[in-house]
Design an enzyme around this catalytic site. Sequence first.
Site, PDB file in Angstrom:
ATOM      1  N   ASN B 252       8.335  -0.589  -3.347  1.00 33.10           N
ATOM      2  CA  ASN B 252       9.738   0.646  -3.163  1.00 33.10           C
ATOM      3  C   ASN B 252      10.954  -0.197  -1.764  1.00 33.10           C
ATOM      4  OD1 ASN B 252       8.904   2.515  -5.052  1.00 33.10           O
ATOM      5  ND2 ASN B 252       8.763   4.238  -3.181  1.00 33.10           N
ATOM      6  N   ASN B 277       1.410   7.193  -8.699  1.00 35.80           N
ATOM      7  CA  ASN B 277       2.678   8.505  -8.392  1.00 35.80           C
ATOM      8  C   ASN B 277       2.579   9.368  -9.833  1.00 35.80           C
ATOM      9  OD1 ASN B 277       3.475   6.644 -11.004  1.00 35.80           O
ATOM     10  ND2 ASN B 277       4.425   5.195  -9.792  1.00 35.80           N
ATOM     11  N   CYS B 341      -7.921  11.568  20.408  1.00 35.29           N
ATOM     12  CA  CYS B 341      -7.491  12.758  19.791  1.00 35.29           C
ATOM     13  C   CYS B 341      -6.303  12.128  18.542  1.00 35.29           C
ATOM     14  CB  CYS B 341      -7.775  13.843  20.026  1.00 35.29           C
ATOM     15  SG  CYS B 341      -7.164  15.131  19.988  1.00 35.29           S
TER      16      CYS B 341
END
Lengths: 554, 550
Positions: B252, B277, B341
Amino acid sequence: MSTEIMEFAELIKTPRVDGVVLHRPFMPTVEGTLCLTGHHLILSSRQDNTEELWLLHSNIDSIEKRFVGSLGHITVKCKDLRVIQLEITGMEECLNIASSIEALSTLDLVSLMYPFFYRPMFEVIEDGWNSFLPQNAFKDLESMTDEWRLSEVNKDFSLCPSYPPLVAVPKDFDDETLKKVATFRHGGRFPVLSYYHKKNGMVMMRAGQPLTGTNGRRCKEDEKLINATLRPGKRGYIIDTRAINVAQQAKARGGGFELEANYPQWRRIHKAIERYNVLQESLIKLVEACNDQSHSMDRWLSKLEASNWQTNVKEILTTACLAAQCIDREGASVLVHGTEGTDSTLQVTSLAQIILDPGCRTVKGFQSLVEREWLQAGHPFQQRCAQSAFSNSKPRHEAPVFLLFLDCVWQILRQFPCSFEFNESFLVLLFEHAYASQFGTFLGNSAAERARLCLPEKTVSLWSWVNRPQELERLTNPLYEPNSLVIWPSVAPQSLLLWEGVFLRWNRSSKCLDEAYEEMVHIIEYNKELQTKVNSLRRQLAQLETEDPLLHTP
Amino acid sequence: MEHIRLPKVENVKLLDRISHRRRRVGTLYLTATHTIFVESEAGVRNETWVLHSLVCSVDKLAATPSGCPLLIHCKNFQVLHFIISKEQECHDIHLSLQRLSQPESYDELYCFSYKPNVDEKERRQEWDFLDLKADYSRMGLPSSLWKLSPVNQHYKVSDTYPADLFVPESATPPVIVGSSKFRSRGRFPALSYYSPLASSQAAICRSSQPLSGFSARCLEDEQMLEAILRSNPCSDFMYVVDTRPKLNAIANRAAGKGYENEDNYSNIKFQFVGIENIHVMRNSQQKMLEVCELRSPSMSDFLEGLESSGWLKHIKAVLDAGIFIAKVSLEANPHCLPHRCPQYWFRCGFVCVLYLLCVCVKPTSSIFVLIEKDWVSFGHKFSHRCKHVVGDPKEVSPIIDQLLECVWQLMEQFPCAFEFNERFLITIHNHFYSCQFGNFIGNNQRERIELRVHERTHSLWSYLWANRTDYTNPLYRPNHSQTQGLLRASTSPYSFKFWKGLYNRFDHGMHPRQSVEDYLRAIQEETQQLEEQLSSHTQVGQGYADLPQA
């Protein structure tokens, strides 16, 4: 000390090792003492809250050892498809343990098997050895028809070594005729009654292949015998479990099949159920696929397909459906045979009965079916179940014929979850005990061998143990509602699933599925509990009403 | 009505899919909305109704001596094989159905003519059933870290996004607008899910691919991601999960799109999860359906076909992605590793939904919210993907089927975890395509407002809610351990099953003949009655006990 015990002692090079670490999939690691006895591998941590491992040597299919430094790893692969790892420090100890296990798990002598040493820790309420005697089964038949008799022609197993002493045959045929027919059938397996369909009086018989040979030998008595089961003007079906070319080839070895010319009232149908070496190969490939660690979907599906296991399941079920259809839908009698009549034949006749006869779907009925159609009918359990999927030794007579039968039953159970009195655990239990057991039920290859080994006197029957309330509770299907109908399973590939309970049992945690089962049991039990409460309250109220005249005055 | 060339044909045969010898004879009717086959056998009045909007393709096969075959494939995987005796009649039915099943404008859709017996006030209430704002406030939003941004009011920044979006407190409108210019269709990173737990402030955001090409960078986009990272005070890095295979993302780049250059974004871990896709998925499902349609396949035909379709491989990839996120979030439990986190940021609603299913969504009403928020509101192109109106066939793709199948696969592994059952998923599937309800009409919120969907149609969610007893899993208990926290699903290949309940839905012979679920539901109903009786009996008994002794 008896000579047998002496023999075990010689095989056990190291009876005890401390500090052994046990790894099992989806279970916590256990460290403890490993003990080898004549029949068990035991690992105990000597702590109250951890589970001990008790493994029968006869359950061990293969072992592998490797060393990292002086730390030995023994991989034990079991016939029930479980794989466990033992870590043993010290090369000598590890080698000793490995070779002892190897020797103890490959003992060939039947009389050294554990069932001969096992002493039950429970009270035998009903001796399983007497639970399913042929004469009792025959009484049921007599209540439905008088066209059959119980023959003692094989009482010393001389006519047919793989048949039981008592077999049901058409009433009008005397033992002399049976003797002639026996010479015309493979292994002396003359046609005997397998199932009587009460609804329309049609029957299913089974036999060994006819010994026509290349020159088309015939046997008038054989023709007459099976014709005697036909209603006037009706045709019957011979289901040959072999493909036509396989049946053709059998002629060269003295076998063959019934020619239309000699059996004009019978239509012969060939189905292709695989024979034992092919089935063993299939099991090995399937288990290999299930243990593949590659995580590739393509690989899994292609291995599953290449194993052909599901194809075998479909083929066996399709043939059983065909037999059941001939009997129930076409109103025709059926004779089933393959080559020996001890493998695919029994798969077909027993599954057809599951489909047709609601009685076979109860716990006792299913035990009786296994007893009649497998044990008494001469399926060579000891040969077929000597090795499972992991064995490195070259297969001789091993084949998962019985396991395939159980798999097919499981498929039907999945499709009719409320029509069986037993649950999946019962089927898994039978699989386990067919391959390794403390009970004598599956020892030997025929009724003759079992008699010779004096199993009823010297060992405990699996049924004695299973048919106690505490065991039955675990094996009973809470959803069961007796269904008197014939149940037709779907054999579309989409409908046939991989039997996870056996083949993925050790590869994935079953916690969530077990919880679902418990939840289901809970829903049903709670309902029953309420029902009892409501009923007793109703009774109490009714009593109060009669006792209390005040309430009757307006 | 002008499209119906022939409203009624008699003496039509409907063949059994498996065994063509078994056939039913009857009359075929075409109405504005349905094809109806009425069996004319004496005694039984058996009707088959097929909604035009569910028709996927109509094929007229070569005429045979017995008549002219007409094959109808439906989006809910029903296949109907008719034989019409006269070729001309078959021709007319064929042309009519082709037109009727391919609406040229939204106004032709069934939802605009579907008028159940419900008054206007009730109809309006149907649409109030779900309140996405309430869902955001359940997550504790807005908060000191995340704010509701007015930037997309009137759909000026992204016309496929909803108007109400949550963004980091520190993201200013120029940063958002700048970032949106760098993103395909202006779909800038916006909040999808925020952990309502005070202990974990992890968030899931979503966006489209960046228009980065080979070298372009965008400072505002980098600032936007920085803002997202900073909106979780207990984390010093975040994951960017790219749902495509890396190869596709690289390809892409040549088209001026692509993926973020890692050098330009600090404290971000990039992860590709390899979901193929829409074109690959469409072809894969087509192949899989061909296998389902085989008339009596051998086991090998079926397994080989299933493998070569690649369908289960794709399902596994999607579920793997969802579980990857779930696992990462678990490992980064702030209690254990307060400084690691991370926050999550996706391009695709898929993985969000699956992540949430694994983590927290099990009651029936939550899946409504989930689909409404992450698929409907965030702009899944339902019209194109489900071919509601005639359009580019290359835009059609079974993405939504895959979502439902992943949920089904989870249900198979965790039978007690979900309040809803398989029937519920199949019903939703049917209505994604049926156009009977307004929920999935149009491709985004803006289009639905233009179509005045809320004023003119009915909502599926309140219909499902009203019938929820049919869709309830009897094994579900809100306090069951499987409903608590993360579902640690297995994605070993053997854990995936073929979903015959959906893809062979109409082949009744293939399904179990007895349903455990129905049995248990009946038991539960009886139990409920018993509980009522018990309490009334106890009261009466109490009455006796209270009576003065004579």
